[in-house]
Design an enzyme around this catalytic site. Structure first.
Site, PDB file in Angstrom:
ATOM      1  N   GLY A  12     -15.912   3.497  -4.198  1.00  0.00           N
ATOM      2  CA  GLY A  12     -16.505   4.730  -4.347  1.00  0.00           C
ATOM      3  C   GLY A  12     -17.493   4.501  -5.604  1.00  0.00           C
ATOM      4  O   GLY A  12     -18.259   5.808  -5.915  1.00  0.00           O
ATOM      5  N   TYR A  20       0.897  -1.351  -0.115  1.00  0.00           N
ATOM      6  CA  TYR A  20      -0.148  -0.074   0.141  1.00  0.00           C
ATOM      7  C   TYR A  20       0.775   1.318   0.130  1.00  0.00           C
ATOM      8  O   TYR A  20       1.969   1.532   0.770  1.00  0.00           O
ATOM      9  CB  TYR A  20      -1.058   0.041   1.179  1.00  0.00           C
ATOM     10  CG  TYR A  20      -2.137  -1.078   1.082  1.00  0.00           C
ATOM     11  CD1 TYR A  20      -2.372  -1.560  -0.104  1.00  0.00           C
ATOM     12  CD2 TYR A  20      -3.029  -1.309   2.029  1.00  0.00           C
ATOM     13  CE1 TYR A  20      -3.438  -2.583  -0.162  1.00  0.00           C
ATOM     14  CE2 TYR A  20      -3.942  -2.083   2.138  1.00  0.00           C
ATOM     15  CZ  TYR A  20      -4.267  -2.729   0.906  1.00  0.00           C
ATOM     16  OH  TYR A  20      -5.332  -3.769   0.698  1.00  0.00           O
ATOM     17  N   PHE A  42     -21.050   5.995  -5.714  1.00  0.00           N
ATOM     18  CA  PHE A  42     -21.459   7.278  -5.797  1.00  0.00           C
ATOM     19  C   PHE A  42     -21.331   7.818  -7.296  1.00  0.00           C
ATOM     20  O   PHE A  42     -21.761   9.002  -7.523  1.00  0.00           O
ATOM     21  CB  PHE A  42     -20.991   7.869  -4.841  1.00  0.00           C
ATOM     22  CG  PHE A  42     -20.889   7.210  -3.402  1.00  0.00           C
ATOM     23  CD1 PHE A  42     -22.036   7.323  -2.726  1.00  0.00           C
ATOM     24  CD2 PHE A  42     -19.865   6.702  -3.077  1.00  0.00           C
ATOM     25  CE1 PHE A  42     -22.159   6.712  -1.562  1.00  0.00           C
ATOM     26  CE2 PHE A  42     -19.879   5.960  -1.592  1.00  0.00           C
ATOM     27  CZ  PHE A  42     -21.050   5.938  -1.064  1.00  0.00           C
ATOM     28  N   PRO A  83     -16.209  -2.212   0.449  1.00  0.00           N
ATOM     29  CA  PRO A  83     -17.600  -2.353   0.626  1.00  0.00           C
ATOM     30  C   PRO A  83     -18.521  -1.365  -0.154  1.00  0.00           C
ATOM     31  O   PRO A  83     -19.620  -1.538  -0.226  1.00  0.00           O
ATOM     32  CB  PRO A  83     -17.978  -2.290   2.098  1.00  0.00           C
ATOM     33  CG  PRO A  83     -16.666  -1.654   2.503  1.00  0.00           C
ATOM     34  CD  PRO A  83     -15.401  -1.915   1.728  1.00  0.00           C
ATOM     35  N   LEU A  84     -17.978  -0.355  -0.559  1.00  0.00           N
ATOM     36  CA  LEU A  84     -18.643   0.800  -1.385  1.00  0.00           C
ATOM     37  C   LEU A  84     -18.316   0.739  -2.712  1.00  0.00           C
ATOM     38  O   LEU A  84     -18.256   1.898  -3.595  1.00  0.00           O
ATOM     39  CB  LEU A  84     -18.485   2.457  -0.736  1.00  0.00           C
ATOM     40  CG  LEU A  84     -18.858   2.464   0.880  1.00  0.00           C
ATOM     41  CD1 LEU A  84     -18.498   3.795   1.333  1.00  0.00           C
ATOM     42  CD2 LEU A  84     -20.235   2.100   1.208  1.00  0.00           C
ATOM     43  N   ALA A  85     -17.868  -0.560  -3.094  1.00  0.00           N
ATOM     44  CA  ALA A  85     -17.492  -0.596  -4.484  1.00  0.00           C
ATOM     45  C   ALA A  85     -16.182   0.522  -4.722  1.00  0.00           C
ATOM     46  O   ALA A  85     -16.277   1.071  -6.043  1.00  0.00           O
ATOM     47  CB  ALA A  85     -18.477  -0.504  -5.582  1.00  0.00           C
TER      48      ALA A  85
HETATM   49  N1  LIG Z   1      -7.184  -7.602  -0.180  1.00  0.00           N
HETATM   50  C1  LIG Z   1      -7.379  -6.557  -1.194  1.00  0.00           C
HETATM   51  O1  LIG Z   1      -6.886  -7.202  -2.407  1.00  0.00           O
HETATM   52  C2  LIG Z   1      -7.678  -5.410  -1.099  1.00  0.00           C
HETATM   53  C3  LIG Z   1      -8.094  -4.603  -2.443  1.00  0.00           C
HETATM   54  C4  LIG Z   1      -8.487  -3.363  -2.315  1.00  0.00           C
HETATM   55  C5  LIG Z   1      -8.933  -2.819  -0.929  1.00  0.00           C
HETATM   56  N2  LIG Z   1      -8.466  -3.733   0.210  1.00  0.00           N
HETATM   57  C6  LIG Z   1      -8.774  -3.017   1.513  1.00  0.00           C
HETATM   58  O2  LIG Z   1     -10.014  -2.551   1.491  1.00  0.00           O
HETATM   59  C7  LIG Z   1     -10.069  -1.112   1.915  1.00  0.00           C
HETATM   60  C8  LIG Z   1     -11.188  -0.442   1.580  1.00  0.00           C
HETATM   61  O3  LIG Z   1     -11.263  -0.205  -0.105  1.00  0.00           O
HETATM   62  P1  LIG Z   1     -11.787   0.969  -0.594  1.00  0.00           P
HETATM   63  O4  LIG Z   1     -10.876   2.171  -0.254  1.00  0.00           O
HETATM   64  O5  LIG Z   1     -11.688   0.686  -2.142  1.00  0.00           O
HETATM   65  O6  LIG Z   1     -13.028   1.025  -0.088  1.00  0.00           O
HETATM   66  P2  LIG Z   1     -14.549   1.726  -0.191  1.00  0.00           P
HETATM   67  O7  LIG Z   1     -15.063   2.003   1.178  1.00  0.00           O
HETATM   68  O8  LIG Z   1     -15.517   0.924  -1.172  1.00  0.00           O
HETATM   69  O9  LIG Z   1     -14.219   2.894  -0.850  1.00  0.00           O
HETATM   70  C9  LIG Z   1     -13.713   4.104  -0.423  1.00  0.00           C
HETATM   71  C10 LIG Z   1     -13.672   5.145  -1.391  1.00  0.00           C
HETATM   72  O10 LIG Z   1     -14.987   5.696  -1.696  1.00  0.00           O
HETATM   73  C11 LIG Z   1     -15.116   7.025  -1.368  1.00  0.00           C
HETATM   74  N3  LIG Z   1     -16.318   7.167  -0.657  1.00  0.00           N
HETATM   75  C12 LIG Z   1     -16.735   6.907   0.664  1.00  0.00           C
HETATM   76  N4  LIG Z   1     -17.883   7.370   0.876  1.00  0.00           N
HETATM   77  C13 LIG Z   1     -18.305   8.268   0.012  1.00  0.00           C
HETATM   78  C14 LIG Z   1     -19.323   9.095  -0.569  1.00  0.00           C
HETATM   79  N5  LIG Z   1     -20.398   9.102   0.523  1.00  0.00           N
HETATM   80  N6  LIG Z   1     -19.377   9.739  -1.432  1.00  0.00           N
HETATM   81  C15 LIG Z   1     -18.456   9.652  -2.392  1.00  0.00           C
HETATM   82  N7  LIG Z   1     -17.353   8.747  -2.210  1.00  0.00           N
HETATM   83  C16 LIG Z   1     -17.305   8.248  -1.111  1.00  0.00           C
HETATM   84  C17 LIG Z   1     -13.895   7.269  -0.408  1.00  0.00           C
HETATM   85  O11 LIG Z   1     -13.501   8.731  -0.798  1.00  0.00           O
HETATM   86  P3  LIG Z   1     -13.280   9.427   0.552  1.00  0.00           P
HETATM   87  O12 LIG Z   1     -11.689   9.041   0.927  1.00  0.00           O
HETATM   88  O13 LIG Z   1     -12.910  10.938  -0.154  1.00  0.00           O
HETATM   89  O14 LIG Z   1     -14.210   9.446   1.556  1.00  0.00           O
HETATM   90  C18 LIG Z   1     -12.918   6.212  -1.127  1.00  0.00           C
HETATM   91  O15 LIG Z   1     -12.105   6.954  -2.243  1.00  0.00           O
HETATM   92  C19 LIG Z   1      -8.743  -0.726   1.612  1.00  0.00           C
HETATM   93  O16 LIG Z   1      -8.142   0.538   2.280  1.00  0.00           O
HETATM   94  C20 LIG Z   1      -7.948  -1.917   1.907  1.00  0.00           C
HETATM   95  O17 LIG Z   1      -7.520  -1.954   3.097  1.00  0.00           O
HETATM   96  C21 LIG Z   1      -8.287  -4.744  -0.049  1.00  0.00           C
END
Ligand SMILES: NC(=O)c1ccc[n+]([C@@H]2O[C@H](COP(=O)([O-])OP(=O)(O)OC[C@H]3O[C@@H](n4cnc5c(N)ncnc54)[C@H](OP(=O)(O)O)[C@@H]3O)[C@@H](O)[C@H]2O)c1
Length: 302
Positions: free
Chosen positions: A217, A55, A220, A213-215
């Site tokens: 982002g 990361y 939105f 879990p929010l795909a």
């Molecule tokens: N094991 C694996 O291969 C793997 C792969 C990917 C991810 N992960 C893990 O999963 C975690 C979460 O992944 P993710 O970051 O993709 O999760 P996510 O919670 O699905 O998406 C987060 C993104 O959504 C945006 N977002 C959240 N709320 C919003 C809203 N109300 N309106 C608009 N945009 C919004 C956030 O922006 P803001 O920051 O501006 O709120 C951020 O860019 C990672 O940090 C990592 O630890 C693991």
């Protein structure tokens, strides 16, 4: 059989939501900013932090270590999940010409020892093989994990992005059963419900972790038809669930699966972390869960 819930004293459970750090350095936070975010997570009951050696261009673990060090005792309140096994060209490793996976025992050991140094601690609560490595036999990977467990460098071992059969193959060589499979699961990607992954988790009494879990982002994105349909469906359901937002309903939808996935949330904004934990009290009724399924799929159930 060892179960991964709080009833087994040998195995700590994860917090109901997990804070993910994949994007943590994207908005160039100071070490104090990260420390504030971690402390707020603890106050909100999010005590499991998900990270990985890759990361932030292999820089997030060190940033986390520095941020934890600012508050004496903070590290002890947290359970750290980290992962290894993906090696891509980057400025810290200019000799790499191509990205590759390596889940050999020797590489996992090198990576865990490096993660311990970066995080500034002596044990990682949960260590995951980040992706299946097609060139390493499961016996070799298991031998590495078993040894790291025995030495106490890691408290539990698991995997991420493994198919059900890859999980079963590796698990068959483990001295302590694999703790979890961290997979992509959300309203715009439902595969684990139908590809055997979540059936296997229930069979093995293992709780999966659900990343993005929010795909990521996309939920939105006004240009994504499924996201638009979901926003409309959420607006209809919201009054019944105390004004729950689309994101809270999306977390509740993930957590409602009987395999009881831990959502790994990824926002960098403290107010969105605060809003996320409110989803823990949203219990979707059956028809409402299916209404979100229908909106996401754009079709009725078969
Ligand atoms: N094991 C694996 O291969 C793997 C792969 C990917 C991810 N992960 C893990 O999963 C975690 C979460 O992944 P993710 O970051 O993709 O999760 P996510 O919670 O699905 O998406 C987060 C993104 O959504 C945006 N977002 C959240 N709320 C919003 C809203 N109300 N309106 C608009 N945009 C919004 C956030 O922006 P803001 O920051 O501006 O709120 C951020 O860019 C990672 O940090 C990592 O630890 C693991």
């Amino acid at each position: 059989m060892i179960k991964n819930d709080a009833s087994n004293a040998a195995m700590p459970s994860l917090s109901p939501m997990v804070y993910g750090t994949w994007r943590m350095l994207d908005d160039k936070p100071s070490v104090q900013d990260i420390n504030r975010r971690l402390n707020r997570c603890v106050e909100l009951g999010i005590t499991t932090i998900d990270t990985a050696e890759i990361y932030g261009g292999y820089r997030v673990e060190a940033a986390l270590g520095n941020a934890m060090a600012l508050s004496p005792g903070l590290r002890d309140k947290l359970a750290i999940v980290t992962k290894a096994g993906i090696y891509v060209p980057n400025d810290l490793s200019p000799q790499r010409k191509v990205g590759f996976y390596d889940a050999s025992a020797a590489q996992l050991r090198r990576s865990v020892e490096q993660s311990l140094r970066m995080l500034g601690c002596e044990q990682i609560e949960l260590f995951l093989v980040h992706r299946p490595d097609w060139l390493t036999g499961v016996e070799d990977t298991a031998q590495g994990l078993n040894q790291l467990l025995q030495e106490g460098k890691i408290r539990m071992a698991g995997v991420s992005n493994y198919t059900a059969s890859q999980f079963a193959a590796l698990n068959s060589f483990m001295g302590v059963p694999l703790y979890t499979n961290q997979v992509e699961f959300h309203l715009l990607r439902m595969d684990p419900m139908v590809d055997g992954s979540f059936d296997q988790c229930q069979q093995q009494r293992v709780r999966p972790m659900a990343w993005s879990p929010l795909a990521a982002g996309r939920l939105f994105d006004a240009n994504e038809p499924a996201a638009v349909r979901l926003a409309q469906a959420a607006a209809v359901l919201s009054p019944k669930y105390g004004g729950a937002t689309l994101e809270q309903l999306a977390y509740a939808w993930v957590m409602a699966h009987p395999s009881r996935p831990y959502p790994v949330i990824g926002t960098n904004k403290i107010d969105r972390i605060e809003s996320a934990v409110k989803a823990l009290s949203v219990r979707l009724e059956r028809e409402d869960w299916f209404a979100l399924w229908v909106a996401a799929q754009g079709r009725n159930i078969p």
